[in-house]
Scaffold this active site. Structure first.
Site, PDB file in Angstrom:
ATOM      1  N   LYS A   1     -49.910   3.738  35.303  1.00  0.00           N
ATOM      2  CA  LYS A   1     -48.569   3.226  35.570  1.00  0.00           C
ATOM      3  C   LYS A   1     -48.385   2.969  37.056  1.00  0.00           C
ATOM      4  O   LYS A   1     -49.292   3.203  37.854  1.00  0.00           O
ATOM      5  CB  LYS A   1     -47.483   4.126  35.002  1.00  0.00           C
ATOM      6  CG  LYS A   1     -47.360   5.496  35.596  1.00  0.00           C
ATOM      7  CD  LYS A   1     -46.083   6.197  35.152  1.00  0.00           C
ATOM      8  CE  LYS A   1     -45.859   6.242  33.653  1.00  0.00           C
ATOM      9  NZ  LYS A   1     -44.853   7.227  33.244  1.00  0.00           N
TER      10      LYS A   1
ATOM     11  N   LYS B   1     -47.780   1.254  26.051  1.00  0.00           N
ATOM     12  CA  LYS B   1     -46.474   1.929  26.069  1.00  0.00           C
ATOM     13  C   LYS B   1     -45.411   1.000  26.627  1.00  0.00           C
ATOM     14  O   LYS B   1     -45.582   0.434  27.704  1.00  0.00           O
ATOM     15  CB  LYS B   1     -46.545   3.142  27.000  1.00  0.00           C
ATOM     16  CG  LYS B   1     -47.073   4.398  26.349  1.00  0.00           C
ATOM     17  CD  LYS B   1     -47.368   5.449  27.415  1.00  0.00           C
ATOM     18  CE  LYS B   1     -46.149   5.884  28.185  1.00  0.00           C
ATOM     19  NZ  LYS B   1     -46.514   6.754  29.340  1.00  0.00           N
TER      20      LYS B   1
HETATM   21  O1  LIG Z   1     -45.706   9.299  30.644  1.00  0.00           O
HETATM   22  C1  LIG Z   1     -45.355  10.265  31.316  1.00  0.00           C
HETATM   23  C2  LIG Z   1     -44.835  10.162  32.683  1.00  0.00           C
HETATM   24  O2  LIG Z   1     -45.816   9.765  33.578  1.00  0.00           O
HETATM   25  C3  LIG Z   1     -44.067  11.335  33.109  1.00  0.00           C
HETATM   26  O3  LIG Z   1     -43.938  11.442  34.504  1.00  0.00           O
HETATM   27  P1  LIG Z   1     -43.178  12.706  35.096  1.00  0.00           P
HETATM   28  O4  LIG Z   1     -43.811  13.927  34.491  1.00  0.00           O
HETATM   29  O5  LIG Z   1     -43.364  12.625  36.556  1.00  0.00           O
HETATM   30  O6  LIG Z   1     -41.754  12.554  34.670  1.00  0.00           O
END
Ligand SMILES: O=C[C@H](O)COP(=O)(O)O
Length: 251
Positions: free
Chosen positions: A29, A87
């Site tokens: 991401k 996703k």
């Molecule tokens: O898909 C999950 C996310 O990357 C969650 O990120 P985070 O734990 O920093 O909210």
């Protein structure tokens, strides 16, 4: 419960590769473009090449608008780049019908190209802050659109966590609805080790994490640390054992 970790670069994916035995899915991401910010196709490709072949690579397609054609094309781009988990954050969908429209396009675009790809319809635990579809609508949206999993994350990363917005009993209902629809249930949103007991007990299939395994717990300035991934996994395993023992005692 499977552990999904979200690196934002090839360098961080290499850190994940060092901890590969402790995680199940590498999720590409770009956090500076949003909670489910999409990264570049060449980054997805490079990360696919960098992590062990037996680890599935997931890619987020973004916090998407209600533009089914645009999103379907972007989702295909992620699949062509090597992601097998796709996703989609249904940020701009204000009704379940809009969300189903978007996810139908995604499921078709992705599965026409790669039938074994895994499509994840993601909503937001803090939907009330951004005006998108209700968290508990996600399992039905995923089912009606031919997706494989329903997910919740948080849209606003301000230190509040999944359970601040959707308490454990409502998350349990989310998981139940997903399972009744034959879907996997994925939960994320600044999850920490303290949340793992409840996430395990309610039967979560996939937990998504970034901040908790970054240096200083900082998902933007910190970098993923293999030792934190290993520690997180150890806690997951401990809760899984405790949960299994409690079930065995009760039966
Ligand atoms: O898909 C999950 C996310 O990357 C969650 O990120 P985070 O734990 O920093 O909210």
């Amino acid at each position: 419960m499977l552990l999904l970790i979200s690196p934002d670069s090839v360098e961080e994916a290499l850190d994940c590769a060092q901890a590969a035995e402790h995680l199940d899915i590498v999720d590409v991401k770009k956090p500076d473009e949003g909670s489910l910010g999409a990264n570049f196709p060449w980054v997805i490709r490079a990360i696919r090449d960098a992590v062990p072949a037996d680890k599935p690579v997931s890619a987020t397609v973004g916090d998407v608008p209600y533009k089914p054609g645009t999103v379907a094309q972007a989702a295909l781009g992620a699949a062509v780049s090597g992601a097998t988990y796709i996703k989609v954050g249904l940020y701009g969908c204000t009704t379940p019908e809009q969300a189903v429209d978007v996810m139908r396009g995604v499921a078709r675009a992705v599965k026409d190209y790669r039938p074994d790809a895994f499509v994840v319809a993601s909503g937001y635990a803090d939907a009330h802050r951004i005006g998108c579809v209700n968290p508990l609508a996600l399992p039905d949206i995923a089912r009606r659109s031919g997706s494989d999993a329903a997910m919740l994350d948080t849209a606003v990363k301000d230190g509040t966590r999944l359970f601040d917005h959707v308490p454990p009993d409502v998350c349990a209902q989310f998981v139940r609805l997903a399972h009744e629809a034959d879907l996997l249930a994925a939960l994320a949103g600044s999850v920490t080790v303290e949340d793992l007991g409840a996430l395990t007990r309610i039967g979560t299939d996939i937990v998504g994490v970034r901040g908790a395994v970054c240096e200083g717990g900082d998902r933007t300035a910190g970098r993923i640390q293999p030792r934190l991934v290993a520690a997180f996994r150890a806690e997951m395993d401990r809760h899984a054992r405790e949960c299994a023992a409690a079930v065995a005692t009760a039966s």
